[in-house]
Motif scaffolding. Structure first.
Motif, PDB file in Angstrom:
ATOM      1  N   GLY A  84       0.786  -1.223   0.000  1.00  0.00           N
ATOM      2  CA  GLY A  84       0.000   0.000   0.000  1.00  0.00           C
ATOM      3  C   GLY A  84       0.816   1.270   0.000  1.00  0.00           C
ATOM      4  N   ARG A  85       1.886   1.289   0.819  1.00  0.00           N
ATOM      5  CA  ARG A  85       2.769   2.460   0.839  1.00  0.00           C
ATOM      6  C   ARG A  85       4.225   2.000   0.730  1.00  0.00           C
ATOM      7  N   THR A  86       4.451   1.092  -0.194  1.00  0.00           N
ATOM      8  CA  THR A  86       5.769   0.486  -0.339  1.00  0.00           C
ATOM      9  C   THR A  86       6.814   1.509  -0.756  1.00  0.00           C
ATOM     10  N   GLU A  87       6.384   2.629  -1.336  1.00  0.00           N
ATOM     11  CA  GLU A  87       7.364   3.658  -1.677  1.00  0.00           C
ATOM     12  C   GLU A  87       7.945   4.312  -0.415  1.00  0.00           C
ATOM     13  N   TRP A  88       7.254   4.176   0.729  1.00  0.00           N
ATOM     14  CA  TRP A  88       7.782   4.679   2.002  1.00  0.00           C
ATOM     15  C   TRP A  88       8.851   3.740   2.554  1.00  0.00           C
ATOM     16  N   GLU A  89       8.551   2.446   2.517  1.00  0.00           N
ATOM     17  CA  GLU A  89       9.455   1.383   2.953  1.00  0.00           C
ATOM     18  C   GLU A  89       8.814   0.077   2.529  1.00  0.00           C
ATOM     19  N   GLY A  90       9.597  -0.993   2.445  1.00  0.00           N
ATOM     20  CA  GLY A  90       9.060  -2.301   2.114  1.00  0.00           C
ATOM     21  C   GLY A  90       9.787  -3.362   2.908  1.00  0.00           C
ATOM     22  N   PHE A  91       9.324  -4.601   2.804  1.00  0.00           N
ATOM     23  CA  PHE A  91       9.929  -5.657   3.606  1.00  0.00           C
ATOM     24  C   PHE A  91      11.378  -5.911   3.216  1.00  0.00           C
ATOM     25  N   ALA A  92      11.705  -5.827   1.939  1.00  0.00           N
ATOM     26  CA  ALA A  92      13.096  -6.053   1.537  1.00  0.00           C
ATOM     27  C   ALA A  92      14.000  -4.977   2.125  1.00  0.00           C
ATOM     28  N   ALA A 122      -6.542  -9.316   6.058  1.00  0.00           N
ATOM     29  CA  ALA A 122      -5.498  -8.310   5.868  1.00  0.00           C
ATOM     30  C   ALA A 122      -4.147  -8.834   6.328  1.00  0.00           C
ATOM     31  N   LEU A 123      -4.112  -9.588   7.438  1.00  0.00           N
ATOM     32  CA  LEU A 123      -2.873 -10.202   7.901  1.00  0.00           C
ATOM     33  C   LEU A 123      -2.318 -11.144   6.836  1.00  0.00           C
ATOM     34  N   GLU A 124      -3.179 -11.968   6.260  1.00  0.00           N
ATOM     35  CA  GLU A 124      -2.718 -12.919   5.243  1.00  0.00           C
ATOM     36  C   GLU A 124      -2.197 -12.207   4.010  1.00  0.00           C
ATOM     37  N   GLU A 125      -2.800 -11.081   3.657  1.00  0.00           N
ATOM     38  CA  GLU A 125      -2.311 -10.312   2.515  1.00  0.00           C
ATOM     39  C   GLU A 125      -0.916  -9.772   2.794  1.00  0.00           C
ATOM     40  N   LYS A 126      -0.709  -9.277   4.015  1.00  0.00           N
ATOM     41  CA  LYS A 126       0.612  -8.757   4.365  1.00  0.00           C
ATOM     42  C   LYS A 126       1.643  -9.881   4.417  1.00  0.00           C
ATOM     43  N   GLN A 127       1.283 -11.012   4.990  1.00  0.00           N
ATOM     44  CA  GLN A 127       2.207 -12.145   5.063  1.00  0.00           C
ATOM     45  C   GLN A 127       2.609 -12.616   3.670  1.00  0.00           C
ATOM     46  N   ALA A 128       1.653 -12.630   2.751  1.00  0.00           N
ATOM     47  CA  ALA A 128       1.952 -13.072   1.391  1.00  0.00           C
ATOM     48  C   ALA A 128       2.982 -12.158   0.730  1.00  0.00           C
ATOM     49  N   VAL A 129       2.893 -10.874   1.005  1.00  0.00           N
ATOM     50  CA  VAL A 129       3.845  -9.917   0.435  1.00  0.00           C
ATOM     51  C   VAL A 129       5.216 -10.067   1.088  1.00  0.00           C
ATOM     52  N   ALA A 130       5.234 -10.313   2.393  1.00  0.00           N
ATOM     53  CA  ALA A 130       6.493 -10.351   3.140  1.00  0.00           C
ATOM     54  C   ALA A 130       7.268 -11.640   2.941  1.00  0.00           C
ATOM     55  N   ARG A 131       6.579 -12.721   2.642  1.00  0.00           N
ATOM     56  CA  ARG A 131       7.150 -14.069   2.760  1.00  0.00           C
ATOM     57  C   ARG A 131       8.481 -14.246   2.029  1.00  0.00           C
ATOM     58  N   ASP A 132       8.595 -13.749   0.828  1.00  0.00           N
ATOM     59  CA  ASP A 132       9.809 -13.978   0.038  1.00  0.00           C
ATOM     60  C   ASP A 132      10.739 -12.770   0.004  1.00  0.00           C
ATOM     61  N   GLN A 133      10.535 -11.824   0.925  1.00  0.00           N
ATOM     62  CA  GLN A 133      11.349 -10.608   0.924  1.00  0.00           C
ATOM     63  C   GLN A 133      12.138 -10.387   2.203  1.00  0.00           C
ATOM     64  N   ALA A 134      11.927 -11.201   3.223  1.00  0.00           N
ATOM     65  CA  ALA A 134      12.448 -10.905   4.548  1.00  0.00           C
ATOM     66  C   ALA A 134      13.885 -11.387   4.718  1.00  0.00           C
ATOM     67  N   TYR A 135      14.787 -10.482   5.023  1.00  0.00           N
ATOM     68  CA  TYR A 135      16.180 -10.826   5.293  1.00  0.00           C
ATOM     69  C   TYR A 135      16.419 -11.102   6.778  1.00  0.00           C
ATOM     70  N   VAL A 136      15.467 -10.771   7.634  1.00  0.00           N
ATOM     71  CA  VAL A 136      15.481 -11.179   9.032  1.00  0.00           C
ATOM     72  C   VAL A 136      14.098 -11.741   9.344  1.00  0.00           C
ATOM     73  N   ASP A 137      13.915 -12.270  10.538  1.00  0.00           N
ATOM     74  CA  ASP A 137      12.615 -12.829  10.907  1.00  0.00           C
ATOM     75  C   ASP A 137      11.617 -11.717  11.200  1.00  0.00           C
ATOM     76  N   VAL A 138      10.365 -11.931  10.816  1.00  0.00           N
ATOM     77  CA  VAL A 138       9.334 -10.895  10.889  1.00  0.00           C
ATOM     78  C   VAL A 138       8.074 -11.452  11.540  1.00  0.00           C
ATOM     79  N   GLY A 139       7.597 -10.761  12.565  1.00  0.00           N
ATOM     80  CA  GLY A 139       6.286 -11.027  13.140  1.00  0.00           C
ATOM     81  C   GLY A 139       5.380  -9.826  12.916  1.00  0.00           C
ATOM     82  N   PHE A 140       4.131  -9.946  13.344  1.00  0.00           N
ATOM     83  CA  PHE A 140       3.138  -8.927  13.011  1.00  0.00           C
ATOM     84  C   PHE A 140       2.265  -8.581  14.219  1.00  0.00           C
ATOM     85  N   TRP A 141       2.031  -7.285  14.402  1.00  0.00           N
ATOM     86  CA  TRP A 141       1.008  -6.808  15.320  1.00  0.00           C
ATOM     87  C   TRP A 141      -0.321  -6.755  14.577  1.00  0.00           C
ATOM     88  N   GLY A 142      -1.407  -6.974  15.290  1.00  0.00           N
ATOM     89  CA  GLY A 142      -2.727  -6.664  14.777  1.00  0.00           C
ATOM     90  C   GLY A 142      -3.125  -5.277  15.224  1.00  0.00           C
TER      91      GLY A 142
END
Length: 460
Positions: A84-92, A122-142
């Motif tokens: 949604g605002r990946t131009e601000w920052e992204g998982f990679a 919405a959580l699943e949508e975010k996880q799908a985007v993050a899954r193949d981009q994370a260089y460290v381990d990532v958890g999520f707040w609701g």
């Protein structure tokens, strides 16, 4: 690895796949010499530096004399903003910055992304985007917002680490704030399954009745976010926690005057914790130049005397954690064209620089790396229930950092891994350099494929 010796042994066989020797390491609340054995991504053994261990057919890394072995840090307050605002920052970019700063686990905030993480979908949508981009381990707040009370338990079951809410406008319309009554409802609901509610604690009425910020002067912006706004909101959280028996955590405390209120609540036995951030502990309102909107954040950076008392809050243990509140944006949203603090986006991008910023200040105040690891490793890990992280211990993930505590550098925003070259630390000389970060026993290579994992509450 800069300054370190690596060698391989070819004969024999041992269970360990990697052995790290360090004359200085932060282990078990002390700085000691260690030999750390690693197998299958976890710490197999922690022995004395001069212990005799079988090094046949195992890679051996020995740190240089000027290096200290730290556990990978845990940053429980990061706005990644994707999707949604990946131009601000992204998982990679965010996770590359984390690794470069010695952080091996981040917990992503539920807002500034679109959609915000206020439902399982919405959580699943975010996880799908993050899954193949994370260089460290990532958890999520609701997120806890008006109308999503029925979503909280399903989100908890889906693995979020807790629920963030605001008590005033969040800055983005798609993540509305809770009223006092809605905060109580959220705490009462989450108490039934022992979940944590984390609160941006500023009182909207107080801020609405304060002078509105405009122009290039930082004093005007500071006056628009008075200390009383934090104190009134924190008093509401204390009262609601007392009434409901819920668990609450105060985010990004900037007002040291609120510390006695929090200390009293903790002494009463209420389940209330609090964090602060590197920018509140290292920067002073008096030194912020006109038009320097890279320093704008909410709540604001306050005066030097207030900063001293935040450090006292760490000393006393009332404040248990330091996290980045990494909240980046594109350079145009900082309004450097006008330098107007009223128009600029409020947020500090500091994920990569938190460790050296804090170490630079902490050592001047007589603190040790043991303290820093407690505040930035063990404390945040324990807060979110990842109790085997943020420490070098048998059974813990082999997330390790090679840190040179005496090496100084000047912050060049162009060299940071953050997506946008905006930093409140630009041009500052900091002490303490991360020379290498291991994730699951393997050095992080930001030029290679990412290996970070997506975490669920209760999963190590």
């Amino acid at each position: 690895m800069t300054g370190s010796t690596e060698k391989f042994r070819e004969e024999g066989g041992v269970a360990a796949e990697l052995i790290v020797r360090a004359r200085r390491a932060v282990v078990g609340g002390a700085e000691v010499g260690v030999t750390v054995s690693v197998a299958q991504g976890r710490i197999l053994a922690v022995d004395a530096f001069d212990a005799e261990v079988d090094t046949t057919r195992v890679r051996v890394v020995e740190l240089a004399d000027d290096e200290v072995l730290l556990p990978g840090l845990v940053d429980a307050h990061v706005h990644v903003n994707e999707p949604g605002r990946t131009e601000w920052e992204g998982f990679a970019s965010a996770t590359k910055a984390a690794a470069a700063g010695g952080v091996t686990t981040i917990i992503d905030m539920p807002l500034n992304s679109i959609p915000p993480t206020v439902s399982v979908a919405a959580l699943e949508e975010k996880q799908a985007v993050a899954r193949d981009q994370a260089y460290v381990d990532v958890g999520f707040w609701g997120g806890a917002v008006p109308g999503n009370l029925p979503d909280l338990r399903p989100l908890h079951k889906a693995g979020v680490f807790g629920f963030k809410c605001f008590l005033l406008h969040s800055g983005v319309d798609e993540f509305p704030h809770l009223s006092a009554a809605e905060l109580r409802e959220a705490l009462a609901e989450t108490a039934t399954f022992d979940a944590l509610v984390i609160v941006h604690a500023e009182d909207g009425d107080t801020i609405d009745s304060s002078p509105q910020p405009h122009g290039q002067g930082y004093a005007g912006f500071l006056g628009s976010r008075p200390k009383e706004a934090e104190e009134r909101a924190i008093a509401l959280v204390v009262e609601a926690t007392r009434e409901t028996g819920g668990r609450a955590h105060i985010l990004h405390l900037s007002d040291a005057d609120a510390l006695p209120l929090i200390a009293d609540a903790q002494a009463e036995g209420l389940r209330i914790s609090v964090e602060t951030c590197p920018h509140y502990l290292t920067l002073d309102a008096e030194d912020i130049p006109d038009g320097a909107t890279q320093f704008k954040c909410c709540p604001p950076i306050r005066e030097h005397a207030n900063r001293d008392r935040l450090w006292a809050g760490l000393d006393s243990g009332v404040i248990a954690t330091i996290v980045s509140d990494h909240s980046p944006c594109t350079a145009d949203l900082k309004r450097f064209d006008s330098g107007d603090f009223g128009e600029a986006w409020g947020g500090i991008a500091g994920l990569q620089l938190g460790l050296p910023a804090i170490w630079t200040e902490a050592r001047e105040r007589g603190h040790s790396l043991v303290d820093v690891v407690r505040w930035m490793g063990e404390g945040p890990a324990d807060q979110v229930g990842l109790t085997d992280r943020g420490r070098i211990a048998v059974g813990s993930p082999a997330d390790l950092v090679v840190f040179a505590p005496d090496e100084s550098f000047t912050v060049d925003v162009a060299s940071l891994q953050h997506k946008n070259p905006v930093s409140a630390y630009a041009g500052r000389t900091l002490t303490g350099a991360v020379r290498q970060t291991w994730l699951h026993g393997i050095p992080v290579d930001i030029e290679a494929a990412p290996r970070g994992r997506l975490l669920r509450r209760g999963q190590s």
